[in-house]
Write a protein that holds these residues in place. Structure first.
Motif, PDB file in Angstrom:
ATOM      1  N   LEU A  23      -4.471  25.303 -17.272  1.00 42.38           N
ATOM      2  CA  LEU A  23      -3.335  24.779 -18.027  1.00 42.38           C
ATOM      3  C   LEU A  23      -2.325  25.887 -18.288  1.00 42.38           C
ATOM      4  CD1 LEU A  23      -5.052  22.661 -20.826  1.00 42.38           C
ATOM      5  CD2 LEU A  23      -3.817  21.816 -18.835  1.00 42.38           C
ATOM      6  N   ASN A  24      -1.060  25.507 -18.380  1.00 44.28           N
ATOM      7  CA  ASN A  24      -0.039  26.412 -18.894  1.00 44.28           C
ATOM      8  C   ASN A  24       0.372  25.862 -20.261  1.00 44.28           C
ATOM      9  OD1 ASN A  24       1.735  24.260 -18.448  1.00 44.28           O
ATOM     10  ND2 ASN A  24       2.555  25.128 -16.569  1.00 44.28           N
ATOM     11  N   GLY A  25       1.334  26.502 -20.903  1.00 47.65           N
ATOM     12  CA  GLY A  25       1.760  26.064 -22.225  1.00 47.65           C
ATOM     13  C   GLY A  25       2.262  24.637 -22.247  1.00 47.65           C
ATOM     14  N   GLY A  26       3.017  24.248 -21.229  1.00 45.11           N
ATOM     15  CA  GLY A  26       3.537  22.883 -21.163  1.00 45.11           C
ATOM     16  C   GLY A  26       2.433  21.850 -21.086  1.00 45.11           C
ATOM     17  N   GLY A  27       1.428  22.124 -20.276  1.00 45.36           N
ATOM     18  CA  GLY A  27       0.291  21.207 -20.169  1.00 45.36           C
ATOM     19  C   GLY A  27      -0.479  21.115 -21.476  1.00 45.36           C
ATOM     20  N   ALA A  28      -0.628  22.247 -22.142  1.00 50.69           N
ATOM     21  CA  ALA A  28      -1.324  22.268 -23.426  1.00 50.69           C
ATOM     22  C   ALA A  28      -0.540  21.469 -24.476  1.00 50.69           C
ATOM     23  CB  ALA A  28      -1.531  23.704 -23.881  1.00 50.69           C
ATOM     24  N   ARG A  29       0.773  21.642 -24.505  1.00 47.58           N
ATOM     25  CA  ARG A  29       1.602  20.887 -25.455  1.00 47.58           C
ATOM     26  C   ARG A  29       1.501  19.380 -25.185  1.00 47.58           C
ATOM     27  NH1 ARG A  29       4.236  25.664 -25.295  1.00 47.58           N
ATOM     28  NH2 ARG A  29       5.452  25.277 -23.426  1.00 47.58           N
ATOM     29  N   TRP A  30       1.481  18.994 -23.913  1.00 49.96           N
ATOM     30  CA  TRP A  30       1.347  17.586 -23.533  1.00 49.96           C
ATOM     31  C   TRP A  30       0.058  17.010 -24.109  1.00 49.96           C
ATOM     32  CZ3 TRP A  30      -1.901  14.400 -20.765  1.00 49.96           C
ATOM     33  CH2 TRP A  30      -1.379  13.192 -20.312  1.00 49.96           C
ATOM     34  N   LEU A  31      -1.046  17.752 -24.000  1.00 47.65           N
ATOM     35  CA  LEU A  31      -2.329  17.291 -24.535  1.00 47.65           C
ATOM     36  C   LEU A  31      -2.288  17.180 -26.054  1.00 47.65           C
ATOM     37  CD1 LEU A  31      -4.672  19.438 -22.286  1.00 47.65           C
ATOM     38  CD2 LEU A  31      -4.415  16.951 -22.204  1.00 47.65           C
ATOM     39  N   VAL A  32      -1.705  18.176 -26.705  1.00 47.61           N
ATOM     40  CA  VAL A  32      -1.598  18.164 -28.168  1.00 47.61           C
ATOM     41  C   VAL A  32      -0.779  16.960 -28.629  1.00 47.61           C
ATOM     42  CG1 VAL A  32      -0.591  19.391 -30.146  1.00 47.61           C
ATOM     43  CG2 VAL A  32      -1.948  20.651 -28.447  1.00 47.61           C
ATOM     44  N   GLU A  33       0.346  16.694 -27.954  1.00 54.67           N
ATOM     45  CA  GLU A  33       1.209  15.569 -28.321  1.00 54.67           C
ATOM     46  C   GLU A  33       0.489  14.231 -28.211  1.00 54.67           C
ATOM     47  OE1 GLU A  33       4.519  16.061 -25.685  1.00 54.67           O
ATOM     48  OE2 GLU A  33       5.292  17.792 -26.798  1.00 54.67           O
ATOM     49  N   ARG A  34      -0.509  14.155 -27.372  1.00 54.06           N
ATOM     50  CA  ARG A  34      -1.255  12.912 -27.175  1.00 54.06           C
ATOM     51  C   ARG A  34      -2.528  12.847 -28.007  1.00 54.06           C
ATOM     52  NH1 ARG A  34       2.321  13.903 -23.913  1.00 54.06           N
ATOM     53  NH2 ARG A  34       3.387  12.312 -22.721  1.00 54.06           N
ATOM     54  N   GLY A  35      -2.727  13.833 -28.856  1.00 57.05           N
ATOM     55  CA  GLY A  35      -3.848  13.792 -29.786  1.00 57.05           C
ATOM     56  C   GLY A  35      -5.192  14.194 -29.231  1.00 57.05           C
ATOM     57  N   VAL A  36      -5.215  14.893 -28.097  1.00 59.00           N
ATOM     58  CA  VAL A  36      -6.494  15.345 -27.545  1.00 59.00           C
ATOM     59  C   VAL A  36      -7.084  16.383 -28.502  1.00 59.00           C
ATOM     60  CG1 VAL A  36      -7.568  16.609 -25.634  1.00 59.00           C
ATOM     61  CG2 VAL A  36      -5.849  14.855 -25.176  1.00 59.00           C
ATOM     62  N   GLY A  37      -8.345  16.210 -28.869  1.00 64.55           N
ATOM     63  CA  GLY A  37      -8.994  17.116 -29.817  1.00 64.55           C
ATOM     64  C   GLY A  37      -9.900  18.139 -29.178  1.00 64.55           C
ATOM     65  N   LEU A  38     -10.315  17.878 -27.922  1.00 69.62           N
ATOM     66  CA  LEU A  38     -11.185  18.785 -27.179  1.00 69.62           C
ATOM     67  C   LEU A  38     -10.798  18.688 -25.719  1.00 69.62           C
ATOM     68  CD1 LEU A  38     -14.948  19.346 -27.488  1.00 69.62           C
ATOM     69  CD2 LEU A  38     -14.019  18.675 -25.274  1.00 69.62           C
ATOM     70  N   ILE A  39     -10.695  19.832 -25.063  1.00 69.70           N
ATOM     71  CA  ILE A  39     -10.387  19.858 -23.629  1.00 69.70           C
ATOM     72  C   ILE A  39     -11.363  20.810 -22.939  1.00 69.70           C
ATOM     73  CG2 ILE A  39      -8.565  21.607 -23.950  1.00 69.70           C
ATOM     74  CD1 ILE A  39      -8.421  18.814 -21.350  1.00 69.70           C
ATOM     75  N   GLY A  40     -12.025  20.301 -21.922  1.00 71.69           N
ATOM     76  CA  GLY A  40     -12.956  21.118 -21.161  1.00 71.69           C
ATOM     77  C   GLY A  40     -12.504  21.218 -19.724  1.00 71.69           C
ATOM     78  N   ILE A  41     -12.882  22.326 -19.073  1.00 73.33           N
ATOM     79  CA  ILE A  41     -12.487  22.542 -17.679  1.00 73.33           C
ATOM     80  C   ILE A  41     -13.642  23.163 -16.902  1.00 73.33           C
ATOM     81  CG2 ILE A  41     -11.497  24.852 -17.963  1.00 73.33           C
ATOM     82  CD1 ILE A  41      -9.120  23.718 -16.144  1.00 73.33           C
TER      83      ILE A  41
END
Length: 101
Positions: A23-41
């Motif tokens: 992820l880059n910052g933009g991808g991370a912001r997209w996830l935050v805006e959608r309420g994702v609470g946990l992200i795994g890769i």
């Protein structure tokens, strides 16, 4: 949310590579805006420095280093059991997936 990417084939390598999906910052912001609470890769880092700052600043839990090679797309319950390490900003964890019907 778990991301199974082309990174999964990297687990077969003996050496670390910097050529992996993250992820880059933009991808991370997209996830935050959608309420994702946990992200795994499925590799050793969730993203660049900006992604880490955005995710952690929003209270999103990043789970890195997942071996998802045998995981098919679908709905799962994730159990994440980190070790409690005093003074650490990260910890190894036992992570289990249970497929939901």
């Amino acid at each position: 949310m778990l991301l199974r990417t082309r990174n999964s084939h990297l687990w077969a390598r003996d050496d670390f590579t910097r050529d992996f999906v993250r992820l880059n910052g933009g991808g991370a912001r997209w996830l935050v805006e959608r309420g994702v609470g946990l992200i795994g890769i499925d590799y050793l880092s969730i993203g660049d420095g900006d992604a880490h700052r955005v995710l952690l600043g929003a209270g999103v839990v990043p789970v890195e280093g997942l071996d998802l090679r045998a995981v098919e797309p679908g709905r799962y319950e994730l159990l994440c059991l980190p070790l409690k390490l005093v003074g650490a900003d990260a910890a190894p964890a036992r992570v289990l997936l249970r497929r939901l019907a």
